[in-house]
Scaffold this motif. Structure first.
Motif, PDB file in Angstrom:
ATOM      1  N   GLN A 110      40.500  38.921  51.123  1.00 14.72           N
ATOM      2  CA  GLN A 110      40.754  38.242  49.859  1.00 14.72           C
ATOM      3  C   GLN A 110      40.788  39.269  48.739  1.00 14.72           C
ATOM      4  N   ALA A 111      41.715  39.090  47.813  1.00  9.59           N
ATOM      5  CA  ALA A 111      41.870  40.013  46.684  1.00  9.59           C
ATOM      6  C   ALA A 111      41.203  39.440  45.442  1.00  9.59           C
ATOM      7  N   TYR A 112      40.673  40.325  44.594  1.00  5.81           N
ATOM      8  CA  TYR A 112      40.003  39.935  43.351  1.00  5.81           C
ATOM      9  C   TYR A 112      40.462  40.855  42.233  1.00  5.81           C
ATOM     10  N   GLN A 113      40.490  40.297  41.038  1.00  2.00           N
ATOM     11  CA  GLN A 113      40.859  41.052  39.850  1.00  2.00           C
ATOM     12  C   GLN A 113      39.606  41.426  39.057  1.00  2.00           C
ATOM     13  N   PRO A 114      39.687  42.451  38.194  1.00  2.00           N
ATOM     14  CA  PRO A 114      38.522  42.855  37.397  1.00  2.00           C
ATOM     15  C   PRO A 114      37.938  41.675  36.623  1.00  2.00           C
ATOM     16  N   GLY A 115      36.613  41.557  36.678  1.00  2.00           N
ATOM     17  CA  GLY A 115      35.927  40.477  35.980  1.00  2.00           C
ATOM     18  C   GLY A 115      35.707  39.241  36.824  1.00  2.00           C
ATOM     19  N   GLN A 116      36.374  39.138  37.967  1.00  2.39           N
ATOM     20  CA  GLN A 116      36.194  37.974  38.826  1.00  2.39           C
ATOM     21  C   GLN A 116      34.845  38.029  39.538  1.00  2.39           C
ATOM     22  N   ILE A 117      34.227  36.854  39.680  1.00  2.00           N
ATOM     23  CA  ILE A 117      32.972  36.743  40.417  1.00  2.00           C
ATOM     24  C   ILE A 117      33.283  36.615  41.899  1.00  2.00           C
ATOM     25  N   VAL A 118      32.717  37.506  42.677  1.00  2.00           N
ATOM     26  CA  VAL A 118      32.918  37.496  44.121  1.00  2.00           C
ATOM     27  C   VAL A 118      31.846  36.657  44.805  1.00  2.00           C
ATOM     28  N   LEU A 119      30.633  36.782  44.315  1.00  2.00           N
ATOM     29  CA  LEU A 119      29.502  35.994  44.805  1.00  2.00           C
ATOM     30  C   LEU A 119      28.584  35.743  43.622  1.00  2.00           C
ATOM     31  N   ALA A 120      28.291  34.477  43.348  1.00  2.00           N
ATOM     32  CA  ALA A 120      27.502  34.121  42.160  1.00  2.00           C
ATOM     33  C   ALA A 120      26.024  34.004  42.502  1.00  2.00           C
ATOM     34  N   ALA A 121      25.180  34.446  41.576  1.00  2.00           N
ATOM     35  CA  ALA A 121      23.735  34.275  41.737  1.00  2.00           C
ATOM     36  C   ALA A 121      23.420  32.793  41.855  1.00  2.00           C
ATOM     37  N   GLY A 122      22.517  32.453  42.771  1.00  2.00           N
ATOM     38  CA  GLY A 122      22.146  31.063  42.974  1.00  2.00           C
ATOM     39  C   GLY A 122      22.930  30.375  44.069  1.00  2.00           C
ATOM     40  N   CYS A 123      23.964  31.047  44.572  1.00  2.00           N
ATOM     41  CA  CYS A 123      24.779  30.475  45.643  1.00  2.00           C
ATOM     42  C   CYS A 123      24.369  31.071  46.990  1.00  2.00           C
ATOM     43  N   SER A 124      24.503  30.282  48.032  1.00  2.00           N
ATOM     44  CA  SER A 124      24.263  30.778  49.381  1.00  2.00           C
ATOM     45  C   SER A 124      25.601  31.105  50.028  1.00  2.00           C
ATOM     46  N   THR A 125      25.567  31.832  51.127  1.00  2.00           N
ATOM     47  CA  THR A 125      26.800  32.190  51.819  1.00  2.00           C
ATOM     48  C   THR A 125      26.510  32.384  53.298  1.00  2.00           C
ATOM     49  N   VAL A 126      27.513  32.139  54.124  1.00  2.00           N
ATOM     50  CA  VAL A 126      27.363  32.355  55.567  1.00  2.00           C
ATOM     51  C   VAL A 126      28.308  33.464  56.017  1.00  2.00           C
ATOM     52  N   ARG A 127      28.749  34.293  55.084  1.00  2.00           N
ATOM     53  CA  ARG A 127      29.624  35.407  55.430  1.00  2.00           C
ATOM     54  C   ARG A 127      29.239  36.630  54.601  1.00  2.00           C
ATOM     55  N   MET A 128      29.410  37.793  55.198  1.00  2.00           N
ATOM     56  CA  MET A 128      29.127  39.037  54.494  1.00  2.00           C
ATOM     57  C   MET A 128      30.442  39.670  54.064  1.00  2.00           C
ATOM     58  N   GLY A 129      30.381  40.440  52.988  1.00  2.00           N
ATOM     59  CA  GLY A 129      31.587  41.042  52.447  1.00  2.00           C
ATOM     60  C   GLY A 129      31.647  42.533  52.722  1.00  2.00           C
ATOM     61  N   LEU A 130      32.815  43.016  53.106  1.00  2.00           N
ATOM     62  CA  LEU A 130      33.060  44.436  53.306  1.00  2.00           C
ATOM     63  C   LEU A 130      34.114  44.876  52.294  1.00  2.00           C
ATOM     64  N   VAL A 131      33.774  45.854  51.472  1.00  2.00           N
ATOM     65  CA  VAL A 131      34.692  46.325  50.439  1.00  2.00           C
ATOM     66  C   VAL A 131      35.768  47.197  51.090  1.00  2.00           C
ATOM     67  N   LEU A 132      37.014  46.752  51.006  1.00  2.00           N
ATOM     68  CA  LEU A 132      38.135  47.528  51.535  1.00  2.00           C
ATOM     69  C   LEU A 132      38.765  48.397  50.457  1.00  2.00           C
ATOM     70  N   GLU A 133      38.774  47.896  49.235  1.00  2.00           N
ATOM     71  CA  GLU A 133      39.315  48.641  48.098  1.00  2.00           C
ATOM     72  C   GLU A 133      38.588  48.198  46.838  1.00  2.00           C
ATOM     73  N   GLY A 134      38.485  49.118  45.866  1.00  2.00           N
ATOM     74  CA  GLY A 134      37.954  48.757  44.565  1.00  2.00           C
ATOM     75  C   GLY A 134      36.477  49.051  44.384  1.00  2.00           C
ATOM     76  N   VAL A 135      35.939  48.568  43.275  1.00  2.00           N
ATOM     77  CA  VAL A 135      34.547  48.778  42.898  1.00  2.00           C
ATOM     78  C   VAL A 135      33.959  47.447  42.442  1.00  2.00           C
ATOM     79  N   LEU A 136      32.746  47.163  42.892  1.00  2.00           N
ATOM     80  CA  LEU A 136      32.041  45.952  42.479  1.00  2.00           C
ATOM     81  C   LEU A 136      30.655  46.315  41.995  1.00  2.00           C
TER      82      LEU A 136
END
Length: 224
Positions: free
Chosen positions: A32-58
């Motif tokens: 999935q692609a994201y633009q600067p300023g976009q929230i990738v994972l919000a505080a207070g939310c749960s998730t069942v998947r982990m993220g691997l950074v392929l490009e960019g900075v977070l």
């Protein structure tokens, strides 16, 4: 020869492109692609998947009372985030992960993570274990840094760790001066005063035009 798709990802170390493709298909990973300023994972939310950074900075940002924020970590290509959270399942994220540049994230669900077989599966789990261990010790260093009683001592500890990791007295910061201030739990003006004082004491030097580079003139272990 075609360029490898995941050349800098420790998670896939020792796996062939075919093995990586097979494991990602088994796990039903998606990009999935994201633009600067976009929230990738919000505080207070749960998730069942982990993220691997392929490009960019977070940035992983810890929200604090009174609207304050603490920069928890900077994530770049090849780094995982949310792995402990995803393995737990129901736990809420303590941090917000936000894109600071155009990013591509490979989302890897953990539901089928432990249901594989074969050498590729074993290597993948071994690599994930190493990354979990690295994340633990990184968090430990972070806590030690923030436990220092003064901003000067927090900066001293941080520069000491970075100098050792980079093998040089010239420390290249992974973020700008404002990011360093957030990382140390301070504001930029307070950090600037401490840096200015250390330069006047002849302990370090920096160029205002290259704010992300600090040169240690005296090893931090010898600071008064």
């Amino acid at each position: 020869m075609p360029e490898k798709k995941y050349p800098l990802c420790p998670l896939f170390e020792g796996l062939t492109e075919a093995e990586i493709a097979g494991e990602l298909a088994r796990l039903q990973a998606v990009e999935q692609a994201y633009q600067p300023g976009q929230i990738v994972l919000a505080a207070g939310c749960s998730t069942v998947r982990m993220g691997l950074v392929l490009e960019g900075v977070l940035y992983a940002i810890l929200p604090l009372p009174q609207g304050r924020q603490l920069l928890q970590s900077r994530l770049t290509r090849g780094e995982l985030f949310g792995q402990l959270l995803a393995l737990d399942g129901d736990r809420e994220s303590p941090v917000t992960v936000m894109a600071c540049a155009p990013c591509r994230i490979l989302w890897i669900p953990t539901k089928q993570l432990f249901n594989g077989t074969g050498p590729a599966f074993s290597r993948l789990l071994g690599n994930l274990s190493k990354q979990l261990s690295g994340a633990y010790f990184s968090l430990q260093r972070r806590l030690i840094c923030l436990s220092q009683p003064t901003l000067r001592e927090r900066l001293q500890y941080y520069l000491q760790m970075e100098s050792r990791a980079q093998g040089s007295s010239t420390v290249r910061l992974p973020f700008d001066r404002e990011g360093l201030a957030y990382y140390l739990g301070a504001d930029r003006s307070a950090l600037s005063r401490v840096l200015g004082g250390l330069r006047r004491e002849g302990l370090l030097d920096f160029d205002r035009k290259r704010a992300a580079v600090i040169t240690l003139l005296v090893p931090t272990e010898e600071w008064p």
